[in-house]
Design an enzyme around this catalytic site. Structure first.
Site, PDB file in Angstrom:
ATOM      1  CB  CYS A  65      -1.010  -0.039   1.134  1.00 11.55           C
ATOM      2  SG  CYS A  65      -2.493   0.893   0.717  1.00 11.55           S
ATOM      3  CG  HIS A 121      -3.654  -3.633   3.069  1.00 11.78           C
ATOM      4  ND1 HIS A 121      -2.771  -3.143   4.001  1.00 11.78           N
ATOM      5  CD2 HIS A 121      -4.249  -2.548   2.506  1.00 11.78           C
ATOM      6  CE1 HIS A 121      -2.825  -1.818   4.012  1.00 11.78           C
ATOM      7  NE2 HIS A 121      -3.712  -1.438   3.119  1.00 11.78           N
ATOM      8  CD  GLU A 163      -1.318  -6.332   5.039  1.00 12.07           C
ATOM      9  OE1 GLU A 163      -0.980  -6.601   3.862  1.00 12.07           O
ATOM     10  OE2 GLU A 163      -1.548  -5.164   5.430  1.00 12.07           O
TER      11      GLU A 163
HETATM   12  N1  GLN Z   1      -1.990   6.668   2.691  1.00 14.60           N
HETATM   13  C1  GLN Z   1      -2.079   5.913   1.493  1.00 14.60           C
HETATM   14  C2  GLN Z   1      -3.431   6.074   0.825  1.00 14.60           C
HETATM   15  O1  GLN Z   1      -4.403   6.443   1.441  1.00 14.60           O
HETATM   16  C3  GLN Z   1      -1.775   4.442   1.744  1.00 14.60           C
HETATM   17  C4  GLN Z   1      -2.737   3.770   2.663  1.00 14.60           C
HETATM   18  C5  GLN Z   1      -2.220   2.462   3.228  1.00 14.60           C
HETATM   19  O2  GLN Z   1      -1.004   2.224   3.258  1.00 14.60           O
HETATM   20  N2  GLN Z   1      -3.135   1.646   3.719  1.00 14.60           N
HETATM   21  O3  GLN Z   1      -3.553   5.836  -0.343  1.00 14.60           O
END
Ligand code: GLN
Length: 534
Positions: free
Chosen positions: A384, A510, A512
């Protein structure tokens, strides 16, 4: 729902005794006997969900397929059971009150005074019943967050009391998890806090059927008998829960204590078979006897609190088992990294994982970790925000876009290589408004991403507002960072990878959240596989 049995798990004496792990372990044993089980968590705080909570407050925010932002215990439930959870598996006081207040505004209470009993307790009972009513589960385990005696927990305990009275005695069961502290001066485990905790439960009308007692040493038979006598439970329902080497030991420890047998007989369930834990034992066998070890660095800004990266840490354990090796994680604070310190701080690491996150604190440290991994051919996994950092780093240092940045960190940047998603532009409210939950992704044949999954179509869970800016895609691909996974409906880039690097992958989602004991996630497994070759 006729047929469904309900188990409630409460906690006493102190918080952090591990109700989530006990619930997940019991569920694992019941599942291994052939029952269909799910676990639900009722949280007593007033936030609607933990999505808006700082990870320092609450640890990781876990995300389900259907886009619920939930307590991290749901991650344990999924990792142990391999069964997806949903919006209905996590309920907070905030959500309960929101529903009741909305109904009041709709005029549904027909002029009545709206009160904790019956209106709030009715709404809690409705939420408890929802999972049973799907017909998908034989047993629903409901974990009640907090500690018995807390003001916030009272409506939940009262709702459970009413619910149990309504559904009849062989359809429900209450497990109370407590602590027996060891007093060195008297040389024994003390039972008094447990007695008091059970008394507090009794004051609210709940008699526990089973006591699971956490202790740092064996509980002598005499102490068990004493607890049984004072707390109105059978001696065989006083279950010892010793500190375990790994959370994955707990189902077997509970099996040894016959927790599942006591539950089955109290709920009058018919189960002749012993739990089949062959695969679980196989997993544990490898976990405890690794043939190799690999050191990887996890770069994040919440590393002081390991719970902030719970699912990543567990996915790495699963990936280690898949590769028959121990994954030794060095936690690296992104604020400690810059161009001058990065080589020394990341020295000796065989793989680098840059974690998710929000806001600009520590961001430049993350970007320097990416650069180090890219330039030194160290296997890299960016998740992310970690993927977004990889894109920014490549923009700045390979494409020569000096002020390349994410619009999140620098709203006025000339080169927003990571930009706000179109449908996020008009969003002003913070709660539950990100791109959340499972989205499809199509993998490009011949890429590393494709070979990781071995298939073209996947779905992974998301939690973000920003995205790869497709205006730059051609330039990136020409220079060697390609998009190997794309959302087929929105065209959003989901995976980037480097062509000229042994293993460098960034994912906007994600992975995970979907790694389980039964099915370690392929991205983590292949990442660790690559670190073993590095
Ligand atoms: N802050 C980033 C976004 O909103 C990544 C979010 C995250 O790592 N879950 O796109």
């Amino acid at each position: 729902m006729p047929g469904t049995k309900y188990i409630f798990v409460t906690g006493g004496v102190t918080s952090s005794l591990g109700k989530g792990i006990i619930s997940a372990s019991l569920a694992t044993l019941l599942q291994a006997r052939g029952f269909r089980v799910t676990i639900q968590k009722l949280d007593p705080y007033i936030n609607i969900d933990p999505g808006t909570l700082n990870p320092y407050e609450h640890g990781e925010c876990y995300v389900t397929d259907d886009g619920a932002e939930t307590d991290l215990d749901l991650g344990h439930y999924e990792r142990f059971l391999g069964v997806p959870t949903s919006q209905d598996n996590n309920v907070t006081t905030g959500r309960i009150y929101q529903t009741v207040i909305n109904k009041e505004r709709e005029g549904e209470y027909l002029g009545k005074t709206v009160q904790v009993i019956p209106h709030i307790t009715d709404e809690i009972k409705r939420r408890i019943k929802i999972l049973g009513e799907t017909g998908k589960y034989d047993i629903v385990i409901t974990e009640i967050g907090g500690t018995v005696g807390d003001i916030e927990s009272l409506p939940y305990i009262e709702a459970v009391r009413q619910f149990n009275w309504e559904i009849g005695s062989s359809n429900h069961l209450v497990i109370h998890l407590t602590l027996l502290p060891y007093l060195a001066t008297s040389g024994e485990l003390k039972t008094k806090p447990t007695q008091h905790s059970v008394k507090t439960l009794l004051e609210s009308g709940l008699q526990p059927d089973i006591l699971v007692c956490r202790a740092d040493r064996k509980i002598p038979r005499e102490q068990r008998k004493k607890i049984a006598l004072f707390c109105n439970v059978h001696t065989n329902a006083v279950i010892e829960s010793l500190d375990a080497e790994t959370i994955y030991d707990v189902p077997l420890l509970m099996l040894k204590e016959k927790l599942d047998s006591v539950v089955i007989s109290k709920l009058k369930l018919s189960s002749k078979t012993e739990p089949d834990l062959t695969n679980w034992k196989h997993f544990l066998g490898i976990l405890k006897n690794p043939t190799a070890e690999v050191k990887i660095g996890l770069v994040g800004k919440y590393v002081e609190l390991k719970d902030a990266y719970k699912s990543i840490a567990e996915a790495l354990i699963h990936a280690g088992v898949e590769n028959e090796c121990k994954v030794d994680v060095t936690w690296i604070h992104s604020e400690d990294l810059d161009e001058s310190t990065v080589a020394q701080k990341l020295k000796g690491l065989k793989g680098i994982l840059v974690a998710p996150g929000f806001g600009d604190r520590g961001i430049e440290g993350k970007i320097s970790a990416v650069k180090y991994a890219r330039e030194n051919n160290i296997p890299f996994l960016g998740i992310c925000l970690g993927m977004q950092c990889a894109v920014v780093e490549f923009g700045r240092n390979v494409l020569g876009l000096k002020d390349a940045n994410s619009r999140e960190m620098s709203p006025k940047t000339k080169h927003p290589v990571i930009d706000i998603m179109e449908d996020q532009k008009k969003v002003t409210k913070k709660g539950g408004t990100m791109r959340l939950g499972a989205y499809n992704c199509k993998l490009v044949k011949g890429t590393k991403g494709f070979s990781v999954y071995g298939t073209s179509n996947i779905a992974e869970r998301h939690r973000h507002r920003f995205e790869f800016n497709n205006k730059y895609l051609k330039d990136y691909e020409n220079a060697g960072m390609i998009a190997s996974g794309i959302n087929p409906d929105s065209n959003l880039v989901e995976i980037v990878e480097l062509v000229d690097h042994p293993w460098f992958i960034g994912v906007q989602f994600h992975p995970e959240y979907k790694s389980t004991v039964a099915q370690p996630h392929p991205l983590f497994a292949k990442f660790i596989g690559a670190t073993l070759k590095a």
